[in-house]
Design a protein around this motif. Structure first.
Motif, PDB file in Angstrom:
ATOM      1  N   PRO A 150      -0.971  -6.135   8.616  1.00 59.58           N
ATOM      2  CA  PRO A 150      -0.734  -7.524   9.048  1.00 59.58           C
ATOM      3  C   PRO A 150      -1.620  -8.505   8.281  1.00 59.58           C
ATOM      4  CG  PRO A 150      -0.792  -6.077  10.937  1.00 59.58           C
ATOM      5  CD  PRO A 150      -1.189  -5.234   9.764  1.00 59.58           C
ATOM      6  N   SER A 151      -0.974  -9.471   7.635  1.00 62.84           N
ATOM      7  CA  SER A 151      -1.683 -10.416   6.772  1.00 62.84           C
ATOM      8  C   SER A 151      -1.009 -11.774   6.811  1.00 62.84           C
ATOM      9  CB  SER A 151      -1.686  -9.928   5.311  1.00 62.84           C
ATOM     10  OG  SER A 151      -2.299  -8.663   5.173  1.00 62.84           O
ATOM     11  N   VAL A 152      -1.820 -12.819   6.627  1.00 64.17           N
ATOM     12  CA  VAL A 152      -1.279 -14.152   6.394  1.00 64.17           C
ATOM     13  C   VAL A 152      -1.345 -14.397   4.895  1.00 64.17           C
ATOM     14  CG1 VAL A 152      -1.540 -16.624   6.806  1.00 64.17           C
ATOM     15  CG2 VAL A 152      -1.981 -14.998   8.658  1.00 64.17           C
ATOM     16  N   PHE A 153      -0.185 -14.646   4.274  1.00 67.27           N
ATOM     17  CA  PHE A 153      -0.093 -14.833   2.839  1.00 67.27           C
ATOM     18  C   PHE A 153       0.212 -16.284   2.485  1.00 67.27           C
ATOM     19  CE2 PHE A 153       1.318 -10.229   2.802  1.00 67.27           C
ATOM     20  CZ  PHE A 153       0.180  -9.752   2.160  1.00 67.27           C
ATOM     21  N   LYS A 154      -0.241 -16.680   1.304  1.00 61.65           N
ATOM     22  CA  LYS A 154       0.148 -17.961   0.733  1.00 61.65           C
ATOM     23  C   LYS A 154       1.507 -17.783   0.065  1.00 61.65           C
ATOM     24  CE  LYS A 154      -1.777 -21.794  -1.962  1.00 61.65           C
ATOM     25  NZ  LYS A 154      -2.970 -22.231  -2.745  1.00 61.65           N
ATOM     26  N   THR A 155       2.485 -18.496   0.545  1.00 61.11           N
ATOM     27  CA  THR A 155       3.872 -18.245   0.158  1.00 61.11           C
ATOM     28  C   THR A 155       4.109 -18.404  -1.334  1.00 61.11           C
ATOM     29  OG1 THR A 155       4.604 -18.974   2.336  1.00 61.11           O
ATOM     30  CG2 THR A 155       6.263 -18.923   0.598  1.00 61.11           C
ATOM     31  N   SER A 156       3.563 -19.448  -1.943  1.00 60.51           N
ATOM     32  CA  SER A 156       3.832 -19.706  -3.359  1.00 60.51           C
ATOM     33  C   SER A 156       3.375 -18.549  -4.243  1.00 60.51           C
ATOM     34  CB  SER A 156       3.147 -21.004  -3.802  1.00 60.51           C
ATOM     35  OG  SER A 156       1.740 -20.931  -3.606  1.00 60.51           O
ATOM     36  N   ILE A 157       2.277 -17.915  -3.881  1.00 58.39           N
ATOM     37  CA  ILE A 157       1.770 -16.791  -4.672  1.00 58.39           C
ATOM     38  C   ILE A 157       2.651 -15.563  -4.484  1.00 58.39           C
ATOM     39  CG2 ILE A 157      -0.177 -15.227  -5.010  1.00 58.39           C
ATOM     40  CD1 ILE A 157      -2.010 -17.543  -4.143  1.00 58.39           C
ATOM     41  N   ILE A 158       3.035 -15.283  -3.252  1.00 56.09           N
ATOM     42  CA  ILE A 158       3.894 -14.127  -2.986  1.00 56.09           C
ATOM     43  C   ILE A 158       5.259 -14.291  -3.651  1.00 56.09           C
ATOM     44  CG2 ILE A 158       5.084 -12.829  -1.185  1.00 56.09           C
ATOM     45  CD1 ILE A 158       2.044 -12.310  -1.427  1.00 56.09           C
ATOM     46  N   LYS A 159       5.790 -15.501  -3.617  1.00 56.88           N
ATOM     47  CA  LYS A 159       7.107 -15.707  -4.230  1.00 56.88           C
ATOM     48  C   LYS A 159       7.060 -15.559  -5.745  1.00 56.88           C
ATOM     49  CE  LYS A 159       9.873 -17.969  -0.804  1.00 56.88           C
ATOM     50  NZ  LYS A 159      11.052 -18.822  -0.600  1.00 56.88           N
ATOM     51  N   SER A 160       5.895 -15.747  -6.342  1.00 52.67           N
ATOM     52  CA  SER A 160       5.782 -15.555  -7.790  1.00 52.67           C
ATOM     53  C   SER A 160       5.962 -14.088  -8.178  1.00 52.67           C
ATOM     54  CB  SER A 160       4.424 -16.058  -8.289  1.00 52.67           C
ATOM     55  OG  SER A 160       3.371 -15.190  -7.880  1.00 52.67           O
ATOM     56  N   LEU A 161       5.872 -13.187  -7.205  1.00 53.87           N
ATOM     57  CA  LEU A 161       6.021 -11.762  -7.471  1.00 53.87           C
ATOM     58  C   LEU A 161       7.470 -11.300  -7.453  1.00 53.87           C
ATOM     59  CD1 LEU A 161       3.207 -10.421  -5.083  1.00 53.87           C
ATOM     60  CD2 LEU A 161       2.992 -10.964  -7.523  1.00 53.87           C
ATOM     61  N   LEU A 162       8.354 -12.095  -6.864  1.00 50.10           N
ATOM     62  CA  LEU A 162       9.711 -11.623  -6.603  1.00 50.10           C
ATOM     63  C   LEU A 162      10.475 -11.241  -7.867  1.00 50.10           C
ATOM     64  CD1 LEU A 162      10.832 -14.025  -3.725  1.00 50.10           C
ATOM     65  CD2 LEU A 162       9.922 -11.690  -3.569  1.00 50.10           C
ATOM     66  N   GLY A 163      10.216 -11.937  -8.970  1.00 47.91           N
ATOM     67  CA  GLY A 163      10.912 -11.632 -10.214  1.00 47.91           C
ATOM     68  C   GLY A 163      10.577 -10.262 -10.762  1.00 47.91           C
ATOM     69  N   ASP A 164       9.383  -9.737 -10.409  1.00 49.80           N
ATOM     70  CA  ASP A 164       8.950  -8.426 -10.879  1.00 49.80           C
ATOM     71  C   ASP A 164       9.095  -7.345  -9.820  1.00 49.80           C
ATOM     72  OD1 ASP A 164       8.286  -9.716 -13.187  1.00 49.80           O
ATOM     73  OD2 ASP A 164       6.158  -9.214 -13.152  1.00 49.80           O
ATOM     74  N   PHE A 165       9.679  -7.672  -8.697  1.00 57.67           N
ATOM     75  CA  PHE A 165       9.751  -6.743  -7.556  1.00 57.67           C
ATOM     76  C   PHE A 165      10.766  -5.634  -7.831  1.00 57.67           C
ATOM     77  CE2 PHE A 165       8.589  -6.871  -2.916  1.00 57.67           C
ATOM     78  CZ  PHE A 165       9.087  -5.625  -2.604  1.00 57.67           C
ATOM     79  N   ASP A 166      10.301  -4.408  -7.797  1.00 62.51           N
ATOM     80  CA  ASP A 166      11.150  -3.238  -8.001  1.00 62.51           C
ATOM     81  C   ASP A 166      11.396  -2.591  -6.638  1.00 62.51           C
ATOM     82  OD1 ASP A 166      12.366  -0.828  -8.626  1.00 62.51           O
ATOM     83  OD2 ASP A 166      11.032  -0.388 -10.312  1.00 62.51           O
ATOM     84  N   ILE A 167      12.646  -2.634  -6.152  1.00 61.60           N
ATOM     85  CA  ILE A 167      12.942  -2.125  -4.808  1.00 61.60           C
ATOM     86  C   ILE A 167      12.917  -0.592  -4.733  1.00 61.60           C
ATOM     87  CG2 ILE A 167      14.288  -4.155  -4.159  1.00 61.60           C
ATOM     88  CD1 ILE A 167      16.822  -2.452  -4.591  1.00 61.60           C
ATOM     89  N   ASP A 168      12.718   0.068  -5.858  1.00 59.80           N
ATOM     90  CA  ASP A 168      12.596   1.517  -5.867  1.00 59.80           C
ATOM     91  C   ASP A 168      11.136   1.977  -5.799  1.00 59.80           C
ATOM     92  OD1 ASP A 168      15.355   2.061  -6.029  1.00 59.80           O
ATOM     93  OD2 ASP A 168      15.330   1.653  -8.182  1.00 59.80           O
ATOM     94  N   LYS A 169      10.216   0.997  -5.670  1.00 58.85           N
ATOM     95  CA  LYS A 169       8.794   1.331  -5.614  1.00 58.85           C
ATOM     96  C   LYS A 169       8.154   0.721  -4.374  1.00 58.85           C
ATOM     97  CE  LYS A 169       8.212   1.586 -10.659  1.00 58.85           C
ATOM     98  NZ  LYS A 169       7.492   1.007 -11.820  1.00 58.85           N
TER      99      LYS A 169
END
Length: 256
Positions: A150-169
Motif C-alpha cells: 500500500p502506497s500513495v504515489f505521485k500520479t505524473s511519475i507513475i504515468k510516465s512508466l506506462l509506455g514501458d510497462f510490460d504486462i508479461d512481467k
C-alpha cells in the motif's frame, strides 16, 4: 507545491480477485484509518476471475459500492495481475493516488496532512509506502524503490512508466531499477523505528485455498492452484485463516 485538490479527493487503485472477506477488511480498515479524511473517493478496481468459486465479480462490485458511489471497474474474463495494474494506473486522474491490493489490513491511523507535507517538501518524491515491517532507524526513511505494498504515489511519475510497462512481467521487478525512476525518491510513512502499519492478509488465504501467485518460472505473476497439498493440510490452513479473519475484525473494531 502539492496540488491542493488532493486535500479533498483521491483516486484509489484497487487490484482484486474473488476474495470478498479480504476485500471488505481492506476497504474497512483503510476507510477507518485513512480514507475518512477525504470528501470524495473514486475507486478504480480490477477484479480478476480467480479465487473463491462461491464468489463473483458482480458480488465484489456490489461490496465496493458500499464504500464509494464513484467507481470505475474492469472485470476481465481471464486474470492477469500486471495487466490489471497497468489498466488501473492508466485510469487515475487525481494528482496523487492510493495503490491497494485486496489483501492488506491497515492497523493504525495514516494522516493525510503528513503525506501532503512530505510531497510538498520533496519534488522528487514519487511514493510514500506503508511499511509491512518496522521502519528504518535513521531518517530520511528511504525505501528500496517502487513497491506495490500500500502506497500513495505521485500520479505524473507513475504515468510516465506506462509506455514501458510490460504486462508479461511483475510490475515491481521491472520498475525497481528502471531508468525513469533513477532520479526519484521513495519513502516509508511514519517515524523512524516505528512499528509496521499494514498486515499482509493474502498469505494465509493462499495457503487455505492452495493458491500460488507465482508462475513456474518464478518470474511471472499468474494465479495457479497447487496440486500437491493434503486434505488435512488444507483443513488446518482453513482453520487458521478463519481464526485470523476473526482476529482482524476484532482489531478493526477496537483500533482507534
Amino acid at each position: 507545491m502539492t496540488d491542493q485538490s488532493f486535500k479533498g479527493s483521491i483516486d484509489v487503485v484497487l487490484i482484486s480477485t474473488l476474495r470478498p472477506d479480504l476485500l471488505n477488511l481492506t476497504l474497512a480498515s483503510f476507510q477507518k484509518h485513512f480514507l475518512d479524511q477525504f470528501t470524495d473517493i473514486r475507486i478504480i478496481i480490477n477484479i480478476d476471475p480467480v479465487g473463491e468459486s462461491s464468489s463473483s465479480q458482480e458480488e465484489l462490485l456490489k461490496l465496493v459500492s458500499t464504500y464509494s458511489i464513484d467507481i470505475i471497474h474492469r472485470t476481465p474474463s481471464k486474470g492477469n495481475f500486471s495487466q490489471a495494474v497497468r489498466w488501473a494506473w492508466s485510469q487515475v486522474e487525481s494528482p496523487f493516488f492510493l495503490h491497494l491490493e485486496d489483501d492488506w489490513f491497515l492497523k493504525k491511523k495514516v494522516l493525510k496532512g503528513a503525506i501532503l507535507e512530505q510531497f510538498g517538501m520533496d519534488e522528487k518524491l514519487a511514493g510514500i509506502r506503508l511499511n509491512l515491517s518496522r521502519n528504518p532507524k535513521k531518517q530520511p526513511l528511504y525505501s528500496d524503490g517502487i513497491s506495490l505494498n500500500p502506497s500513495v504515489f505521485k500520479t505524473s511519475i507513475i504515468k510516465s512508466l506506462l509506455g514501458d510497462f510490460d504486462i508479461d512481467k511483475d510490475p515491481e521487478k521491472q520498475f525497481r531499477n528502471h531508468r525513469l525512476l533513477n532520479d526519484y525518491n521513495f519513502l516509508y510513512y511514519g517515524k523512524k523505528n516505528e512499528g509496521s502499519f499494514v498486515i499482509d492478509t493474502g498469505k494465509k488465504w493462499r495457503k487455505a485455498n492452495s493458491f500460488s501467485k507465482w508462475g513456474a518460472d518464478e518470474k511471472t505473476i499468474t494465479w495457479n492452484r497447487k496440486t500437491k497439498c493434503s486434505s488435512f493440510g488444507i483443513l488446518l490452513y482453513n482453520l487458521k485463516y478463519r481464526f485470523f479473519i476473526s482476529l482482524w475484525k476484532i482489531m478493526l473494531n477496537f483500533s482507534s
